[in-house]
Design an enzyme around this catalytic site. Structure first.
Site, PDB file in Angstrom:
ATOM      1  N   ARG A 101       0.804  -1.222   0.000  1.00  0.00           N
ATOM      2  CA  ARG A 101       0.000   0.000   0.000  1.00  0.00           C
ATOM      3  C   ARG A 101       0.841   1.280   0.000  1.00  0.00           C
ATOM      4  O   ARG A 101       0.311   2.370  -0.173  1.00  0.00           O
ATOM      5  CB  ARG A 101      -0.963  -0.004   1.201  1.00  0.00           C
ATOM      6  CG  ARG A 101      -2.195  -0.850   0.941  1.00  0.00           C
ATOM      7  CD  ARG A 101      -3.071  -0.944   2.165  1.00  0.00           C
ATOM      8  NE  ARG A 101      -2.499  -1.840   3.163  1.00  0.00           N
ATOM      9  CZ  ARG A 101      -2.882  -1.888   4.438  1.00  0.00           C
ATOM     10  NH1 ARG A 101      -3.837  -1.080   4.871  1.00  0.00           N
ATOM     11  NH2 ARG A 101      -2.325  -2.732   5.277  1.00  0.00           N
ATOM     12  N   THR A 145       3.350 -13.618   9.883  1.00  0.00           N
ATOM     13  CA  THR A 145       4.249 -13.133  10.943  1.00  0.00           C
ATOM     14  C   THR A 145       4.872 -14.293  11.736  1.00  0.00           C
ATOM     15  O   THR A 145       6.013 -14.195  12.183  1.00  0.00           O
ATOM     16  CB  THR A 145       3.486 -12.194  11.899  1.00  0.00           C
ATOM     17  OG1 THR A 145       2.265 -12.852  12.308  1.00  0.00           O
ATOM     18  CG2 THR A 145       3.123 -10.885  11.223  1.00  0.00           C
ATOM     19  N   GLU A 157      -7.386 -12.844  14.872  1.00  0.00           N
ATOM     20  CA  GLU A 157      -7.255 -11.838  13.820  1.00  0.00           C
ATOM     21  C   GLU A 157      -8.634 -11.365  13.371  1.00  0.00           C
ATOM     22  O   GLU A 157      -9.597 -12.132  13.379  1.00  0.00           O
ATOM     23  CB  GLU A 157      -6.492 -12.426  12.628  1.00  0.00           C
ATOM     24  CG  GLU A 157      -5.027 -12.628  12.909  1.00  0.00           C
ATOM     25  CD  GLU A 157      -4.363 -11.363  13.433  1.00  0.00           C
ATOM     26  OE1 GLU A 157      -4.253 -10.389  12.672  1.00  0.00           O
ATOM     27  OE2 GLU A 157      -3.969 -11.334  14.613  1.00  0.00           O
ATOM     28  N   ARG A 182      27.363  25.582   0.112  1.00  0.00           N
ATOM     29  CA  ARG A 182      27.365  24.222  -0.426  1.00  0.00           C
ATOM     30  C   ARG A 182      28.403  23.345   0.265  1.00  0.00           C
ATOM     31  O   ARG A 182      29.244  23.841   1.005  1.00  0.00           O
ATOM     32  CB  ARG A 182      27.568  24.290  -1.936  1.00  0.00           C
ATOM     33  CG  ARG A 182      26.338  24.917  -2.626  1.00  0.00           C
ATOM     34  CD  ARG A 182      26.616  25.267  -4.059  1.00  0.00           C
ATOM     35  NE  ARG A 182      27.106  24.130  -4.802  1.00  0.00           N
ATOM     36  CZ  ARG A 182      27.670  24.212  -6.012  1.00  0.00           C
ATOM     37  NH1 ARG A 182      27.822  25.396  -6.589  1.00  0.00           N
ATOM     38  NH2 ARG A 182      28.071  23.127  -6.634  1.00  0.00           N
TER      39      ARG A 182
HETATM   40  C1  UD1 Z   1      -0.510  -7.910  13.000  1.00  0.00           C
HETATM   41  C2  UD1 Z   1      -1.092  -8.883  14.025  1.00  0.00           C
HETATM   42  C3  UD1 Z   1      -2.358  -8.282  14.626  1.00  0.00           C
HETATM   43  C4  UD1 Z   1      -2.058  -6.938  15.230  1.00  0.00           C
HETATM   44  C5  UD1 Z   1      -1.394  -6.008  14.209  1.00  0.00           C
HETATM   45  C6  UD1 Z   1      -0.921  -4.767  14.900  1.00  0.00           C
HETATM   46  C7  UD1 Z   1      -0.549 -11.090  13.117  1.00  0.00           C
HETATM   47  C8  UD1 Z   1      -1.056 -12.304  12.466  1.00  0.00           C
HETATM   48  N1  UD1 Z   1      -1.406 -10.133  13.366  1.00  0.00           N
HETATM   49  O1  UD1 Z   1      -1.437  -7.801  11.962  1.00  0.00           O
HETATM   50  O2  UD1 Z   1      -2.868  -9.135  15.623  1.00  0.00           O
HETATM   51  O3  UD1 Z   1      -3.254  -6.340  15.730  1.00  0.00           O
HETATM   52  O4  UD1 Z   1      -0.241  -6.651  13.631  1.00  0.00           O
HETATM   53  O5  UD1 Z   1      -0.442  -3.850  13.946  1.00  0.00           O
HETATM   54  O6  UD1 Z   1       0.636 -11.038  13.428  1.00  0.00           O
HETATM   55  N2  UD1 Z   1       5.802  -9.483   8.089  1.00  0.00           N
HETATM   56  C9  UD1 Z   1       6.876 -10.219   7.705  1.00  0.00           C
HETATM   57  N3  UD1 Z   1       6.680 -11.401   7.085  1.00  0.00           N
HETATM   58  C10 UD1 Z   1       5.446 -11.889   6.843  1.00  0.00           C
HETATM   59  C11 UD1 Z   1       4.327 -11.117   7.229  1.00  0.00           C
HETATM   60  C12 UD1 Z   1       4.537  -9.914   7.861  1.00  0.00           C
HETATM   61  O7  UD1 Z   1       8.032  -9.801   7.926  1.00  0.00           O
HETATM   62  O8  UD1 Z   1       5.356 -12.979   6.270  1.00  0.00           O
HETATM   63  C13 UD1 Z   1       6.019  -8.182   8.743  1.00  0.00           C
HETATM   64  C14 UD1 Z   1       5.433  -7.060   7.915  1.00  0.00           C
HETATM   65  O9  UD1 Z   1       6.414  -6.534   7.059  1.00  0.00           O
HETATM   66  C15 UD1 Z   1       5.000  -6.078   8.975  1.00  0.00           C
HETATM   67  C16 UD1 Z   1       4.743  -6.917  10.205  1.00  0.00           C
HETATM   68  O10 UD1 Z   1       5.338  -8.165   9.965  1.00  0.00           O
HETATM   69  O11 UD1 Z   1       6.022  -5.150   9.285  1.00  0.00           O
HETATM   70  C17 UD1 Z   1       3.242  -7.087  10.505  1.00  0.00           C
HETATM   71  O12 UD1 Z   1       2.623  -7.746   9.442  1.00  0.00           O
HETATM   72  P1  UD1 Z   1       1.191  -7.332   8.922  1.00  0.00           P
HETATM   73  O13 UD1 Z   1       0.859  -8.194   7.768  1.00  0.00           O
HETATM   74  O14 UD1 Z   1       1.134  -5.865   8.715  1.00  0.00           O
HETATM   75  O15 UD1 Z   1       0.278  -7.758  10.160  1.00  0.00           O
HETATM   76  P2  UD1 Z   1      -1.125  -7.160  10.500  1.00  0.00           P
HETATM   77  O16 UD1 Z   1      -2.128  -7.700   9.568  1.00  0.00           O
HETATM   78  O17 UD1 Z   1      -1.025  -5.698  10.638  1.00  0.00           O
END
Ligand code: UD1
Ligand code: CA
Length: 456
Positions: A15, A79, A155, A332
């Protein structure tokens, strides 16, 4: 107890609509992931693992100086999967691992410290940070039992209607007992709405094994994550406000904090006054007692005490004590301006040193030059440093007077205590104590106007 930390930074951040990995977008001049690493270092966590995936090379390059350990998550399967990819980092360690995400840079050292202390003193196998939100849409919900103990996290996409009404959300930051985490990771599956391995499921797994789960509330602001450019600007605004408050508490006057932009690493001495529209970038240091009138950009520069700057640009340079700069000066990179000097309006200085008490008051270009102290530049002096092919150096000694509209054709040397007549084009060395005139002599032709019949 031994502590280490993991930062999840493998996602692309679709996004953001960006070629840059999300965690490398800057907030107040510093990459988001580096904000998180620096907070961890402030609370003395030395071993920091970063999980990289999308744009891994770029993330490694940007974090290199901070001495972290990398784990690669080739495919982003959630995650929980991300943490699984850091097994090598965790194995043979015992104690606490704190898990953060690289896209939530507002977390403070105070909160991290409290969080880890709470986890360790409570003897929990896992502890989560939570917030109460009026609109919890999109977040994982914290489900508690009748005794108000944390049971699991669900979730948003997996919530029942009843669970959707829960306003307590998972902030996405965790402390785990390392051994319990490693064991639980083996039990994760991806039977959920998104088909992902969730780190949040570890909480439910541990609870089922009758392990104690801790939870502490945190101000929501600190957990704000960035998923879009709009959120990036919101987080930037909060961070900026925090930085400005810190400087004001240290004795800096900021007349309009909403319009003053100070990067996170900038240092400012007390009794400095900053008017609106100033942008202070990178590793800039502003010493005590300076006045920054409106609208300057100062980047990676050292501004010594009692300097006054207005409406100017200063890049990778140093300005000595008591000097005034601007309005509309452009200094500069690699320039050093001495003490009590004056760099006035419409003056450009490039890769040059200017000595103490030297005045360059208006409409002048000085490039690739070494200028001594006590000199005076008349209006419209040009150092002609470029012959169309190469740049050359100009050296000007102390206490020299450069008349208005002078060209100094480089390479050239002007020795100490010299005078250069206005309008001269100097191409040869000017020895000590000399007056140099390098222009055609004036000729007056008497009666010329009448003779030509041109009197009005
Ligand atoms: C996650 C939490 C959710 C919480 C929210 C808070 C999970 C399943 N859910 O959701 O409970 O309320 O954060 O903001 O964890 N990432 C990786 N590898 C992956 C997936 C994600 O490194 O395979 C990193 C992403 O780059 C990001 C972070 O983990 O920085 C969080 O991932 P994201 O997909 O944004 O989780 P949310 O859906 O926000
Ligand atoms: Ca997120």
């Amino acid at each position: 107890m031994y502590k280490c930390a993991l930062i999840l930074a493998a996602g692309k951040g679709k996004r953001m609509k960006s070629d840059l990995p999300k965690v490398l977008h800057k907030v107040c001049g510093k990459e988001m992931v580096n904000h998180v690493i620096d907070v961890l270092r402030t609370v003395n966590i030395e071993d920091v693992g970063v999980i990289v995936g999308k744009g891994a090379e770029k993330v490694k390059e940007a974090t290199e100086a901070r001495n972290v350990v990398y784990s690669l998550q080739e495919e982003q399967l959630g995650t929980g999967h991300a943490v699984m990819c850091a097994k090598n980092f965790l194995k043979n360690k015992t104690g606490t691992v704190a898990v953060f995400t690289g896209d939530a840079p507002l977390i403070t050292d105070e909160t991290v410290k409290k969080f880890i202390e709470f986890h360790e003193e409570g003897g929990f196998k896992a502890t989560i940070l939570t917030s109460i939100l009026e609109n919890p849409t999109g977040y994982g919900r914290v489900i508690r039992n009748k005794k108000d103990e944390v049971k699991r996290i669900v979730e948003h996409k997996d919530c029942s209607d009843k669970e959707l009404k829960v306003k307590e959300i998972n902030a996405g930051m965790y402390c785990f007992d390392i051994i319990s985490l490693l064991e639980s990771l083996e039990k994760l599956d991806n039977n959920n709405a998104q088909g992902e391995y969730y780190i949040t499921d570890v909480i439910g797994i541990l609870e089922k094994e009758d392990q104690k789960i801790g939870a502490i509330p945190v101000p929501f602001e600190e957990t704000l994550g960035v998923n879009s450019r709009v959120e990036l600007s919101q987080v930037e605004r909060l961070m900026r406000n925090r930085i400005n408050i810190k400087h004001m508490e240290n004795g800096v006057t900021i007349t309009d904090p909403n319009n003053t932009y100070i990067d996170s690493e900038v240092e400012i001495g007390s009794n400095t006054i900053i008017y609106p529209g100033n942008v202070l970038e990178g590793s800039t240091i502003i010493e005590e007692g300076c006045i920054l009138y409106p609208n300057s950009r100062i980047s990676n520069s050292v501004i010594e005490r009692d300097v006054v700057i207005q409406n100017s640009v200063v890049l990778d340079s140093k300005i000595g004590e008591g000097t005034t700069v601007g309005p509309f000066a452009y200094i500069r990179p690699d320039s050093t301006i001495g003490k009590n000097a004056r760099i006035g309006d419409f003056v450009e200085i490039k890769k040059s040193t200017i000595g103490d008490d030297t005045k360059v008051s208006h409409l002048t270009y000085i490039g690739d030059a070494e200028v001594g102290s006590g000199c005076n530049f008349g209006c419209g002096t040009v150092v002609v440093n470029y012959d169309g092919k190469n740049k050359h150096k100009t050296i000007i000694g102390n206490n020299s007077f450069i008349g208005c509209n002078t060209n100094l054709v480089s390479p050239v040397k002007i020795e100490d205590n010299t005078y250069i007549a206005a309008g001269s084009t100097i191409t040869k060395q000017v020895p000590k104590g000399t007056l140099a005139i390098a222009r055609a002599k004036q000729v007056n032709i008497e009666g010329w106007v009448d003779k030509k019949g041109m009197r009005k």
